[in-house]
Design an enzyme around this catalytic site. Structure first.
Site, PDB file in Angstrom:
ATOM      1  N   ASP A  21     -13.258  37.268 -73.425  1.00 26.44           N
ATOM      2  CA  ASP A  21     -13.210  38.272 -72.355  1.00 26.44           C
ATOM      3  C   ASP A  21     -12.356  39.448 -72.813  1.00 26.44           C
ATOM      4  O   ASP A  21     -11.165  39.287 -73.053  1.00 26.44           O
ATOM      5  CB  ASP A  21     -12.609  37.611 -71.104  1.00 26.44           C
ATOM      6  CG  ASP A  21     -12.322  38.618 -70.002  1.00 26.44           C
ATOM      7  OD1 ASP A  21     -12.918  39.716 -70.023  1.00 26.44           O
ATOM      8  OD2 ASP A  21     -11.491  38.295 -69.122  1.00 26.44           O
ATOM      9  N   ASN A  23     -12.031  42.477 -71.087  1.00 32.68           N
ATOM     10  CA  ASN A  23     -11.514  43.410 -70.069  1.00 32.68           C
ATOM     11  C   ASN A  23     -10.744  42.723 -68.948  1.00 32.68           C
ATOM     12  O   ASN A  23     -10.529  43.297 -67.889  1.00 32.68           O
ATOM     13  CB  ASN A  23     -12.658  44.260 -69.503  1.00 32.68           C
ATOM     14  CG  ASN A  23     -13.698  43.415 -68.787  1.00 32.68           C
ATOM     15  OD1 ASN A  23     -13.610  42.175 -68.832  1.00 32.68           O
ATOM     16  ND2 ASN A  23     -14.642  44.035 -68.131  1.00 32.68           N
ATOM     17  N   ASP A  25     -11.350  40.290 -66.805  1.00 32.70           N
ATOM     18  CA  ASP A  25     -11.895  39.901 -65.500  1.00 32.70           C
ATOM     19  C   ASP A  25     -12.228  38.401 -65.461  1.00 32.70           C
ATOM     20  O   ASP A  25     -12.840  37.922 -64.510  1.00 32.70           O
ATOM     21  CB  ASP A  25     -13.130  40.742 -65.131  1.00 32.70           C
ATOM     22  CG  ASP A  25     -14.292  40.524 -66.094  1.00 32.70           C
ATOM     23  OD1 ASP A  25     -14.133  39.742 -67.066  1.00 32.70           O
ATOM     24  OD2 ASP A  25     -15.357  41.128 -65.884  1.00 32.70           O
ATOM     25  N   ASP A  29     -17.522  38.663 -72.427  1.00 30.40           N
ATOM     26  CA  ASP A  29     -18.374  39.864 -72.417  1.00 30.40           C
ATOM     27  C   ASP A  29     -18.715  40.305 -73.832  1.00 30.40           C
ATOM     28  O   ASP A  29     -18.241  39.737 -74.823  1.00 30.40           O
ATOM     29  CB  ASP A  29     -17.693  40.992 -71.617  1.00 30.40           C
ATOM     30  CG  ASP A  29     -16.259  41.214 -72.056  1.00 30.40           C
ATOM     31  OD1 ASP A  29     -16.010  41.209 -73.266  1.00 30.40           O
ATOM     32  OD2 ASP A  29     -15.376  41.374 -71.176  1.00 30.40           O
ATOM     33  N   ASP A 200     -36.496  29.834 -73.450  1.00 30.36           N
ATOM     34  CA  ASP A 200     -36.084  28.834 -72.483  1.00 30.36           C
ATOM     35  C   ASP A 200     -37.276  28.035 -71.939  1.00 30.36           C
ATOM     36  O   ASP A 200     -38.276  28.630 -71.514  1.00 30.36           O
ATOM     37  CB  ASP A 200     -35.413  29.606 -71.330  1.00 30.36           C
ATOM     38  CG  ASP A 200     -34.571  28.746 -70.438  1.00 30.36           C
ATOM     39  OD1 ASP A 200     -33.553  28.238 -70.900  1.00 30.36           O
ATOM     40  OD2 ASP A 200     -34.941  28.610 -69.247  1.00 30.36           O
ATOM     41  N   GLU A 251     -37.400  26.201 -76.660  1.00 32.93           N
ATOM     42  CA  GLU A 251     -36.689  25.055 -76.062  1.00 32.93           C
ATOM     43  C   GLU A 251     -37.763  24.235 -75.362  1.00 32.93           C
ATOM     44  O   GLU A 251     -38.394  24.713 -74.425  1.00 32.93           O
ATOM     45  CB  GLU A 251     -35.631  25.520 -75.071  1.00 32.93           C
ATOM     46  CG  GLU A 251     -34.786  24.363 -74.568  1.00 32.93           C
ATOM     47  CD  GLU A 251     -34.253  24.527 -73.152  1.00 32.93           C
ATOM     48  OE1 GLU A 251     -33.252  23.885 -72.823  1.00 32.93           O
ATOM     49  OE2 GLU A 251     -34.853  25.284 -72.360  1.00 32.93           O
ATOM     50  N   ASP A 326     -25.877  23.073 -72.492  1.00 32.77           N
ATOM     51  CA  ASP A 326     -26.401  22.135 -71.485  1.00 32.77           C
ATOM     52  C   ASP A 326     -25.957  20.698 -71.743  1.00 32.77           C
ATOM     53  O   ASP A 326     -26.362  19.798 -71.003  1.00 32.77           O
ATOM     54  CB  ASP A 326     -27.940  22.149 -71.502  1.00 32.77           C
ATOM     55  CG  ASP A 326     -28.515  23.477 -71.052  1.00 32.77           C
ATOM     56  OD1 ASP A 326     -27.887  24.158 -70.223  1.00 32.77           O
ATOM     57  OD2 ASP A 326     -29.604  23.835 -71.543  1.00 32.77           O
TER      58      ASP A 326
HETATM   59  C1  GLC Z   1     -32.727  25.746 -70.028  1.00 36.14           C
HETATM   60  C2  GLC Z   1     -31.356  26.339 -70.205  1.00 36.14           C
HETATM   61  C3  GLC Z   1     -30.491  25.888 -69.069  1.00 36.14           C
HETATM   62  C4  GLC Z   1     -31.093  26.396 -67.783  1.00 36.14           C
HETATM   63  C5  GLC Z   1     -32.556  25.972 -67.642  1.00 36.14           C
HETATM   64  C6  GLC Z   1     -33.244  26.779 -66.600  1.00 36.14           C
HETATM   65  O1  GLC Z   1     -32.733  24.375 -70.141  1.00 36.14           O
HETATM   66  O2  GLC Z   1     -30.835  25.998 -71.466  1.00 36.14           O
HETATM   67  O3  GLC Z   1     -29.158  26.303 -69.191  1.00 36.14           O
HETATM   68  O4  GLC Z   1     -30.371  25.899 -66.690  1.00 36.14           O
HETATM   69  O5  GLC Z   1     -33.284  26.168 -68.829  1.00 36.14           O
HETATM   70  O6  GLC Z   1     -33.378  28.105 -67.039  1.00 36.14           O
END
Ligand code: GLC
Length: 547
Positions: A21, A23, A25, A29, A200, A251, A326
């Site tokens: 981070d 800044n 907050d 970032d 994703d 993924e 995850d």
């Molecule tokens: C994928 C991402 C995860 C997210 C899910 C929904 O598995 O890695 O973090 O919650 O997709 O987008």
């Protein structure tokens, strides 16, 4: 012919909210990442995968995108992003962005328009269905984060599908207009000089035919690897990636090996590589839930990853990972984060960096970051974790101590605590209280301490990456398991025309004899101070060869 760049480099995953981070907050970032560019370069990595930094109401920490082309103000500005891109490129590091296109945020303008009326121009950009005969959801699918996968929308008296949270409506890939706009958006990112996308849950994009037409559709697993997935991926490749050397990383939970091999076949790839989930699902009690754990035993891990190593030959390609944003921390899950924390963290890093495929180091694993054990559910932030807590305590009626123990073991927040830069307050991550508390062990485990300790996981990781880069057998050699039965040792070789290396890993806290044929090989690298030629110490990792 030279292999594509992404086959020989090591990748590093940045979870943007938790990296640095700048800044004050409390949220990581882009300027924070920029301030750590020399650190990233010092690792020897060649690619960064940046978790989502797009505009988002943050129901799922940025995986619910409300504008694919705007930077979330918490993370900075478009100029900051350009500075990050240029800073990485100047150091020879490619930049891979996250593409979350199975769903958007419910606050995305597309969904706002879609929900206004049944005849809205974007109605079919999402998946709307009338209620079932009893007025309930169109089918009994449960969302990944718990609860029904359908949400009723009173404005038009229909349900929309959301495989994740109700603030993440699924996009409808059947719509040509949607796909056209999506691909145009992706091309605009390509024009901005990115080097690829991590996609994703990209194998959820094609829903089964007849979805929600009444009756029970069975498990939501039917949304995996759907009927038109290959067509959509082929179209995307043509429309967005033709003529480029960008990398595409899927993924793909629940994608079987045979399909993964086909999808990543270098002769006609739909994706360049993909993340499978088999090894991270090994400690889920079958048929119950991920919160119900079974022990993670090395022989099962070895069998699973060896199957993928062999199975992707000769034309597929693996992405390699032991942890990400995850998953629980690798050292806590597959290693021993107590007495043998340094040894087991370095052993796991050895495994990750000596299998065949493109290795992804998750931020913090290079300093052996471990799971956090927060005192109370109030300290957790992740939507999946908070929903699970309600399910475990209300629906299943567990007492809070038992539920908390389950959460501590599996929560995604284990991987999301701030990167531990130093022993300064907030782990040197931020001048303010971070959005999620740091793991209190940061006082002893942090980058500054690791830099000062020649024996640290960090220095070992650098040596390992350099060795991998300089040893062709380690990035392109074929994998062969040497002993499928040993209860404690995982022994394998990597062979190419350029030579052979053997990797010997002791997944136990006792000394183990090394097979005599291996004891004679020269040692290239070990995580142990005084290696004995014929034995491996507790959690020792040794790379032998080349021969
Ligand atoms: C994928 C991402 C995860 C997210 C899910 C929904 O598995 O890695 O973090 O919650 O997709 O987008």
């Amino acid at each position: 012919m030279n292999p594509p760049w992404w086959k020989t480099c090591v990748a590093y995953q940045i979870y943007s909210r938790s990296f640095c981070d700048s800044n004050g907050d409390g949220v990581g970032d882009l300027r924070g990442i920029i301030s750590k560019l020399d650190y990233l370069a010092s690792l020897g990595i060649g690619m960064v995968w940046l978790c989502p930094v797009y505009a988002s109401p943050n129901d799922d920490n940025g995986y619910d995108i409300s504008d694919y082309e705007a930077i979330q103000p918490d993370f900075g500005t478009q100029e900051d992003w350009i500075a990050l891109r240029d800073g990485l490129h100047a150091r020879g590091i490619r930049l891979v962005m996250d593409l979350v296109a199975n769903h958007s945020s419910d606050e995305h303008a597309w969904f706002v328009e879609s929900r206004t009326a049944k005849d809205s121009g974007k109605r079919d950009w999402y998946i709307w269905r009338p209620p079932a005969a009893d007025g309930g959801p169109p089918n009994d699918w449960q969302s990944v984060f718990g609860g029904p996968a359908w949400e009723y929308d009173a404005a038009t008296s229909e349900y929309y599908l959301h495989l994740f949270s109700k603030k993440q409506p699924d996009l409808n890939w059947e719509s040509t207009a949607f796909r056209t706009e999506l691909f145009a958006m992706m091309r605009r990112w390509v024009a901005l000089g990115i080097d690829g996308f991590r996609m994703d849950v990209i194998n959820l994009i094609s829903k089964p035919d007849g979805l929600g037409a009444g009756g029970n559709e069975g498990s939501m697993d039917r949304a995996l690897n759907g009927p038109r997935m290959r067509d959509y991926l082929a179209e995307m490749r043509r429309e967005v990636f033709a003529g480029t050397d960008l990398v595409t990383i899927g993924e793909t939970p629940g994608m079987p090996l045979e399909l993964a091999r086909e999808v990543t076949d270098e002769r006609a790839p739909l994706l360049d590589m993909q993340f499978h989930f088999e090894h991270v699902d090994l400690d889920h009690a079958p048929g119950v839930s991920k919160w119900d754990s079974t022990p993670m035993a090395m022989p099962a891990l070895r069998a699973t990853l060896s199957r993928w190593q062999d199975g992707m030959e000769p034309h597929g390609w693996n992405s390699l990972y032991l942890g990400n944003h995850d998953q629980p921390r690798a050292v806590s899950r597959y290693g021993d984060d107590g007495r043998y924390r340094r040894e087991s963290a370095t052993l796991l890093m050895t495994l990750l960096l000596t299998l065949k495929g493109t290795p992804f180091i998750y931020q913090g694993d290079e300093i052996g970051m471990a799971n956090v054990a927060f005192d109370s559910i109030a300290d957790y932030r992740d939507i999946e974790t908070l929903n699970a807590w309600r399910w475990l305590t209300d629906t299943r009626g567990l007492d809070t101590a038992s539920a908390l123990a389950m959460i501590r073991k599996k929560s995604r927040d284990n991987a999301r605590t701030p990167m531990q830069w130093s022993a300064a307050p907030n782990a040197g991550f931020s001048a303010a209280a971070p959005w999620i508390g740091p793991n209190p062990d940061y006082t002893g485990h942090n980058v500054a301490a690791a830099e000062a300790d020649p024996d640290s996981v960090l220095h070992y990781t650098r040596r390992l990456i350099a060795l991998r880069q300089g040893t062709p057998a380690l990035h392109s050699g074929r994998y062969r398991l040497l002993d499928a039965e040993h209860p404690a040792l995982w022994l394998y070789e990597r062979t190419s025309e350029m030579g052979r290396c053997v990797v010997a890993l002791n997944f136990s806290d006792t000394t183990q004899p090394l097979p005599p044929a291996l004891a004679e090989l020269p040692c290239l690298l070990t995580n142990h101070h005084n290696p004995a030629a014929d034995t491996l110490a507790a959690w020792e990792a040794r790379i032998l060869g080349p021969t």
